[in-house]
Scaffold this motif. Sequence first.
Motif, PDB file in Angstrom:
ATOM      1  N   SER B 116      94.990  93.811  29.947  1.00  0.00           N
ATOM      2  CA  SER B 116      94.595  94.699  31.048  1.00  0.00           C
ATOM      3  C   SER B 116      94.491  93.914  32.348  1.00  0.00           C
ATOM      4  N   LEU B 117      94.310  92.609  32.211  1.00  0.00           N
ATOM      5  CA  LEU B 117      94.283  91.750  33.401  1.00  0.00           C
ATOM      6  C   LEU B 117      95.508  90.852  33.362  1.00  0.00           C
ATOM      7  N   ASP B 118      96.215  90.789  34.476  1.00  0.00           N
ATOM      8  CA  ASP B 118      97.343  89.863  34.505  1.00  0.00           C
ATOM      9  C   ASP B 118      96.816  88.452  34.808  1.00  0.00           C
ATOM     10  N   LEU B 130      92.039  85.344  25.630  1.00  0.00           N
ATOM     11  CA  LEU B 130      91.363  85.534  24.343  1.00  0.00           C
ATOM     12  C   LEU B 130      90.198  86.508  24.462  1.00  0.00           C
ATOM     13  N   ASP B 131      89.723  86.676  25.695  1.00  0.00           N
ATOM     14  CA  ASP B 131      88.549  87.501  25.962  1.00  0.00           C
ATOM     15  C   ASP B 131      88.918  88.983  25.867  1.00  0.00           C
ATOM     16  N   GLU B 180     101.717  91.597  16.432  1.00  0.00           N
ATOM     17  CA  GLU B 180     101.311  90.200  16.344  1.00  0.00           C
ATOM     18  C   GLU B 180     100.663  89.750  17.631  1.00  0.00           C
ATOM     19  N   GLY B 181      99.686  88.899  17.512  1.00  0.00           N
ATOM     20  CA  GLY B 181      99.026  88.416  18.709  1.00  0.00           C
ATOM     21  C   GLY B 181      97.639  87.874  18.422  1.00  0.00           C
ATOM     22  N   LEU B 182      96.841  87.875  19.457  1.00  0.00           N
ATOM     23  CA  LEU B 182      95.513  87.288  19.351  1.00  0.00           C
ATOM     24  C   LEU B 182      94.507  88.237  18.693  1.00  0.00           C
ATOM     25  N   HIS B 183      94.685  89.554  18.887  1.00  0.00           N
ATOM     26  CA  HIS B 183      93.629  90.487  18.452  1.00  0.00           C
ATOM     27  C   HIS B 183      94.073  91.687  17.596  1.00  0.00           C
ATOM     28  N   ASP B 236      85.969  80.673  23.360  1.00  0.00           N
ATOM     29  CA  ASP B 236      86.503  82.042  23.274  1.00  0.00           C
ATOM     30  C   ASP B 236      87.255  82.251  21.962  1.00  0.00           C
ATOM     31  N   PHE B 237      87.973  81.219  21.541  1.00  0.00           N
ATOM     32  CA  PHE B 237      88.694  81.320  20.273  1.00  0.00           C
ATOM     33  C   PHE B 237      87.699  81.571  19.128  1.00  0.00           C
TER      34      PHE B 237
END
Lengths: 127, 406
Positions: B116-118, B130-131, B180-183, B236-237
């Motif tokens: 949502s944030l670039d 990661l947030d 696939e990704g972080l979340h 954050d991880f």
Amino acid sequence: MATVSGLNIYTPRFLTKPAKEAPKAKPMIRLNNPWGRTHRFGNRRMQLRQVRAAPEGLSDKVEQSIKNAEEACAGDPASGECVAAWDEVEELSAAASHERDRKKGSDPLENYCKDNPETDECRTYDN
Amino acid sequence: MAATVCTVYTAQSLNSACSISTPSKTHLGFTQRDVVLFSSSGKKTNRRCSKSVITCAGETVVIGLAADSGCGKSTFMRRLTSVFGGAAEPPKGGNPDSNTLISDTTTVICLDDYHSLDRTGRKEKGVTALDPRANDFDLMYEQVKAIKDGIAVEKPIYNHVTGLLDPPELIKPPKILVIEGLHPMFDERVRKLLDFSIYLDISNEVKFAWKIQRDMAERGHSLESIKASIEARKPDFDAYIDPQKQYADAVIEVLPTQLIPDDNEGKILRVKLIMKEGVQFFSPVYLFDEGSTISWIPCGRKLTCSYPGIKFYYEPDTYYGHEVSVLEMDGQFDRLDELIYVESHLSNISTKFYGEVTQQMLKHADFPGSNNGTGLFQTIVGLKIRDLFEQVVASKVKTPVEATKA
């Protein structure tokens, strides 16, 4: 088993062919090693796969982002600014690495041989 | 009988592309462009629709793959799509910086597209990717749900080169959707849409070694910068990424070897495949005797291995309160016969013919990890997912037949 041991790891489709061209010597088929030792292969096609730097734009961005991160963290290493700056380094480094991988796959001979492994120009020899 | 309306897309996978249309409901980012409406007034269409109502809704099998950046998601994706058949390519004629991969059966989308944030936005707010605050989980949920229900969506594209959000691309419902990704398992709503989930758990030592391997050649990087980046992202991880592993159906844990005392080179890896028990359509791989504890060194009279050898371990265990089976491999394959020997001693690997694991590993011998447990277990998980997909499809075909019998 003789057929299997004689196959070249880059052209697994040779599995179905008779092993008449297979070397009689004990095969030392090395499965990949993630630490970039691939250049030790005596395989001429492997030599095309050398690590190239990412395209100039991304490389510059990676370099610049590291400088920015070091500056951002000079004051407070736990600040959001510092953490976000190092996160940007990670993101750009990953992008640069993906770009290198993409370039690797764009070798015209490699692409041709993927579809035509049986042609003369695509034959590979183990030593 | 009420007239049913089916929406059929021009997509290649017609089977999975049907759904009951819900015209009153407008989802953010849905496309109308490629939608063809069939009114089921005619008998012919009607039959097709009544089948569609049952089999098409939710026919897309959704797989989640979570891992940190630089921990082998791309390699895993390439192995996975290869097992499903056909090479996965970026969408043709689309944005060259698209993160999506499409093959005949599978579409892989990168969850970074739901930032949502670039890059500038994150910098201003001082948050990492990661947030959760940098990610739009509402949109992620709505779009994954839509695809699972057989509806195409206009998905944003996060451009990793520019750090900006590019104009969206059309994603049609495939047979198998991989997110696939972080979340992928962070948001409960998204998590519930997953038919199977995988977490790649790379230990700190190995992560450091892999990033050195990846970045040292890059201008400006040094051991210090690589270390600083890992350490800065670690809080954050630990807070947002690592906890997702408790939800995963399979975890691939990558650790330094125990075969060489005090090994600090990080070249030889010990890899664990942790498989949850009781997951529908997924039965864990085992060694010799299901549910026993077994330590196995395949190298000996029948098989010659080079230093430091290969060691397997298999045991039932618990992982975050769940019953699991754990299969572990330490060491690496140096020769083809070692791999075939190991494959022939593993059970429940869901191969379709003898030597399929070996064939897949050889096919991609140039991918990282093809000589150790990472490649072996990634390939096996790919085969298990293929099996799961086939069971899901079979169960859905069976349902209407059973319904008419009853």
